[in-house]
Design a protein around this motif. Sequence first.
Motif, PDB file in Angstrom:
ATOM      1  N   LEU A 185      -5.678  -3.706  -5.115  1.00  0.00           N
ATOM      2  CA  LEU A 185      -4.620  -2.391  -4.814  1.00  0.00           C
ATOM      3  C   LEU A 185      -4.103  -1.625  -6.438  1.00  0.00           C
ATOM      4  CD1 LEU A 185      -2.599  -2.810  -1.930  1.00  0.00           C
ATOM      5  CD2 LEU A 185      -4.466  -0.794  -2.823  1.00  0.00           C
ATOM      6  N   ILE A 186      -3.803  -2.534  -7.096  1.00  0.00           N
ATOM      7  CA  ILE A 186      -2.932  -2.585  -8.684  1.00  0.00           C
ATOM      8  C   ILE A 186      -3.718  -2.486  -9.428  1.00  0.00           C
ATOM      9  CG2 ILE A 186      -1.462  -3.374 -10.722  1.00  0.00           C
ATOM     10  CD1 ILE A 186      -0.027  -3.090  -7.916  1.00  0.00           C
ATOM     11  N   ASN A 187      -5.200  -2.997  -9.247  1.00  0.00           N
ATOM     12  CA  ASN A 187      -6.334  -3.018 -10.176  1.00  0.00           C
ATOM     13  C   ASN A 187      -7.184  -1.420 -10.652  1.00  0.00           C
ATOM     14  OD1 ASN A 187      -6.223  -6.364 -11.099  1.00  0.00           O
ATOM     15  ND2 ASN A 187      -7.567  -6.268  -9.714  1.00  0.00           N
ATOM     16  N   GLY A 242       0.732  -1.381  -0.456  1.00  0.00           N
ATOM     17  CA  GLY A 242      -0.206   0.022  -0.246  1.00  0.00           C
ATOM     18  C   GLY A 242       0.732   1.546   0.214  1.00  0.00           C
ATOM     19  N   ARG A 243       2.030   1.395   0.504  1.00  0.00           N
ATOM     20  CA  ARG A 243       2.554   2.383   1.285  1.00  0.00           C
ATOM     21  C   ARG A 243       3.250   2.304  -0.572  1.00  0.00           C
ATOM     22  NH1 ARG A 243       4.925   5.170   5.521  1.00  0.00           N
ATOM     23  NH2 ARG A 243       2.858   4.880   6.645  1.00  0.00           N
ATOM     24  N   LEU A 244       4.291   1.431  -0.860  1.00  0.00           N
ATOM     25  CA  LEU A 244       4.678   2.077  -2.295  1.00  0.00           C
ATOM     26  C   LEU A 244       3.481   2.454  -3.366  1.00  0.00           C
ATOM     27  CD1 LEU A 244       6.956  -1.532  -2.391  1.00  0.00           C
ATOM     28  CD2 LEU A 244       7.674   1.079  -1.852  1.00  0.00           C
ATOM     29  N   ARG A 245       2.246   2.062  -3.471  1.00  0.00           N
ATOM     30  CA  ARG A 245       0.999   2.292  -4.309  1.00  0.00           C
ATOM     31  C   ARG A 245       1.018   3.349  -4.190  1.00  0.00           C
ATOM     32  NH1 ARG A 245      -3.464   3.830  -3.855  1.00  0.00           N
ATOM     33  NH2 ARG A 245      -5.368   3.523  -5.698  1.00  0.00           N
ATOM     34  N   ILE A 250       5.048  -6.859  -8.616  1.00  0.00           N
ATOM     35  CA  ILE A 250       5.584  -8.551  -7.679  1.00  0.00           C
ATOM     36  C   ILE A 250       5.617  -8.832  -6.939  1.00  0.00           C
ATOM     37  CG2 ILE A 250       7.213  -9.569  -7.957  1.00  0.00           C
ATOM     38  CD1 ILE A 250       8.253  -8.221 -10.825  1.00  0.00           C
ATOM     39  N   PHE A 251       5.247  -7.694  -6.523  1.00  0.00           N
ATOM     40  CA  PHE A 251       5.371  -7.763  -4.494  1.00  0.00           C
ATOM     41  C   PHE A 251       3.894  -7.741  -4.761  1.00  0.00           C
ATOM     42  CE2 PHE A 251       8.739  -4.487  -2.551  1.00  0.00           C
ATOM     43  CZ  PHE A 251       9.765  -5.497  -3.446  1.00  0.00           C
ATOM     44  N   GLN A 252       2.819  -7.654  -5.648  1.00  0.00           N
ATOM     45  CA  GLN A 252       1.493  -7.683  -5.164  1.00  0.00           C
ATOM     46  C   GLN A 252       1.675  -9.237  -5.040  1.00  0.00           C
ATOM     47  OE1 GLN A 252      -1.437  -7.434  -8.029  1.00  0.00           O
ATOM     48  NE2 GLN A 252      -3.135  -6.085  -6.559  1.00  0.00           N
ATOM     49  N   GLN A 253       1.403  -9.766  -6.211  1.00  0.00           N
ATOM     50  CA  GLN A 253       1.385 -10.705  -6.720  1.00  0.00           C
ATOM     51  C   GLN A 253       2.191 -11.737  -6.170  1.00  0.00           C
ATOM     52  OE1 GLN A 253       2.710 -11.385 -10.396  1.00  0.00           O
ATOM     53  NE2 GLN A 253       0.968 -10.429 -12.193  1.00  0.00           N
ATOM     54  N   LEU A 254       3.458 -11.517  -5.293  1.00  0.00           N
ATOM     55  CA  LEU A 254       3.538 -12.941  -4.538  1.00  0.00           C
ATOM     56  C   LEU A 254       2.812 -13.000  -2.716  1.00  0.00           C
ATOM     57  CD1 LEU A 254       6.156 -14.609  -3.516  1.00  0.00           C
ATOM     58  CD2 LEU A 254       6.924 -13.143  -3.199  1.00  0.00           C
TER      59      LEU A 254
END
Length: 739
Positions: free
Chosen positions: A613-615, A549-552, A570-574
């Motif tokens: 978050l990514i979507n 969340g912070r990186l986003r 990559i972080f989100q998927q892992l």
Amino acid sequence: MLTFSHLNADAFENPQKNGRKRPRVREPVACYHCRKCKVRCDRRSPCKQCQDRGMDKQCTYSRSKSPVSATEPILSPRRAEIDLLALQQPTTRSSDGEILEPRSVLQHNQATVSHTNSAFKGSNFKTRLISGTHWMAVCNDLPVIGAMLEKTIDFQPTWRTFAEVKSLLQVANTVPSGANGDSKKLLDLLPDRSTCEKWIRRYCETYGRIYHVIDHNCLITELEEISMATGVVNEVHVLKILLAIAISMQTDKSERLRGRIILQEAESRIHTSTQFQKPCIGVVQALLLLIIMKTVTASDTDKMYSLVGIMGLTTQIALSMGLHRDPALFPGVTPYYAEVRKRLWACFFRLNLEYCIRGGSHFGIRLEDVDCPLPSPIDFVSINSGTTREPSSFLNQAQGATDQAFNIAAMKLAIVRAPLHQRLCSTTPQLSTEVRDRMRDSFHKILRELPLNLREGASPCSPIEKLQQALLSMHVHSFMIIITLNFVVGAPSHNSQRADLYELWDNSISILCQLQEVLQSETELSGVAYHLLWTDLARAALTACLVVGRLRSINLGTTVSNGPQPTLVIFQQLLLKYLDSLSQILAGRYHLGPVAAKTRLVLAVAMAVTSSLINDFGGLQQDSKFFKVGITASEEVVTKMERSLKRKAEESRIALLGFNSTTSASPSVPTPLAANWMDHAQIPDASIQALFSSDCSFYLDPESLNVGMQSDLCLPYPMASFKSPSTIHSAPNLLWEDI
């Protein structure tokens, strides 16, 4: 009456010296010249009196002369192998000895001193302090989870359904009371000899290899003494064997409630018998076994702080015996009992510290009074010349050496963590980047000195060695998360936080990876790992969510492109991969008690929000969507829990009716609980109450009857409420019950 020991080494060597020998350290309240002239000093730098005399540069505040600083721990020469430099806080003085103002220090060393940890809060009841070491402290900066814990209006349907889930869980895990602390009936709780030996061996193969409280040979010897006794038996020996059996039963799903019955009777006897107020080795062993047992039960129930009483009693007895002192100070202590004392102190120190870190409470041992050496890497049973029987240990020499290396390394890590934990739990938990770097070096030095089979990533190894690996590694990674969060939680997102966020990510993912491997195993050690590491699991999962969340947020403020950066994807998927796996693991365990169910609920909401978050990388204005996603996810997972529990309850009811119909044709006299109950067939958890004899009174905690809309996670932890779901801000505080 037992009292805490405040004697120094001279008092132990010379018994005629009594009282408090430690010199009192007082901070100066006036500068040197004002004290000399006996005039009032305004304590400024320089003070007004010195300015009027034209002695600005000579205005100094020298500290009282003391052999030991009140803020620095005493480092024993025996611990020279442990690098504790990270625990020393540099004194804020100028080159000429002048005490500097806090504001000038902050301006002078802005890059190295961190802000005060905003996770530190006081409870609404003003009875204790909760620090940032609590496993849920990271939720301060997870707004959707924070709103759920706050029980805002939108989450009310979730909590109403969860109240029913909690009620079902409490009914399924309620155990009857039996012997009520009677020593004769406690002796009847012991099963037959072969069954006792089976459970004792199970204990020594699992928890006994994690905590060196009592060895297999000692337990078997005491069991023989009890079986051959014709008169009154030693109730301390009886309770040690019963507690070892109760602990080992927690590794067997079908027997764990029987172990809880033993826990009730053992704890009742400990609090009512004068035998357990005497400071001796056997009493300390029984108390430590009780702490282990209650630590296990706390992972399934809402009774984390039920350990307060027994922890206080154990602390009082341990310090009264001088377990924290070097055994060489006491005359007549044989090498065997000197080693027993060192191992018991190491176990107590670790259990006490782990309880404080897990609950976010203060570690109350005065570290400057402790000079007990580390346990020795020897087979201490072999040095017991007083034994009359051959050692019955089932471990070979290599396994014994591995266990000794593990316990010594675990104690070294505890010695390094304890002073820093005390600082983090203080009212001003300030740290510097230099302290963090030195702490990291100290941890890594200890891990590098481990045998190859205990180092992180070593393979192949046995299941117990894999668990020992995970425990040592996760203690390091988890505490580094706590330290780094002190620099991140409560501070607004900024590009300068990337290094800290990446470090948090590395430590969190390492924990999740190791826990996935350990918890997925089908051995009884999977249950041991869950009992001891469930808070590390929750902390690591929520911290990883915080990082994503912070990186986003940082990317939204620093990039022009509307798409996410590859690293974030990559972080989100892992993270989603690990969260899904761990959520499934908890789904198979939440029926054991409310804690696992609540943890699964928190992880389910975190996973749903993280997957969005990514979507929804369109901008900060879309954060309201995450709130709605969290509400939907919480309602779905709680509804699934309720349906699953009701289905299992119905299946148990049908099975019980079938059992009654088959036995009604040939009624038999019910066997009382205290008579050979270990020989009965395995009883389903949900029907355990109905199968006990009707004359047994049932133990119902008054708190279990209150399953309404009260807070369900911890003691009140202040949290900013959400006014509207359309606007989400970072929640600086939280509300929860004790876990």
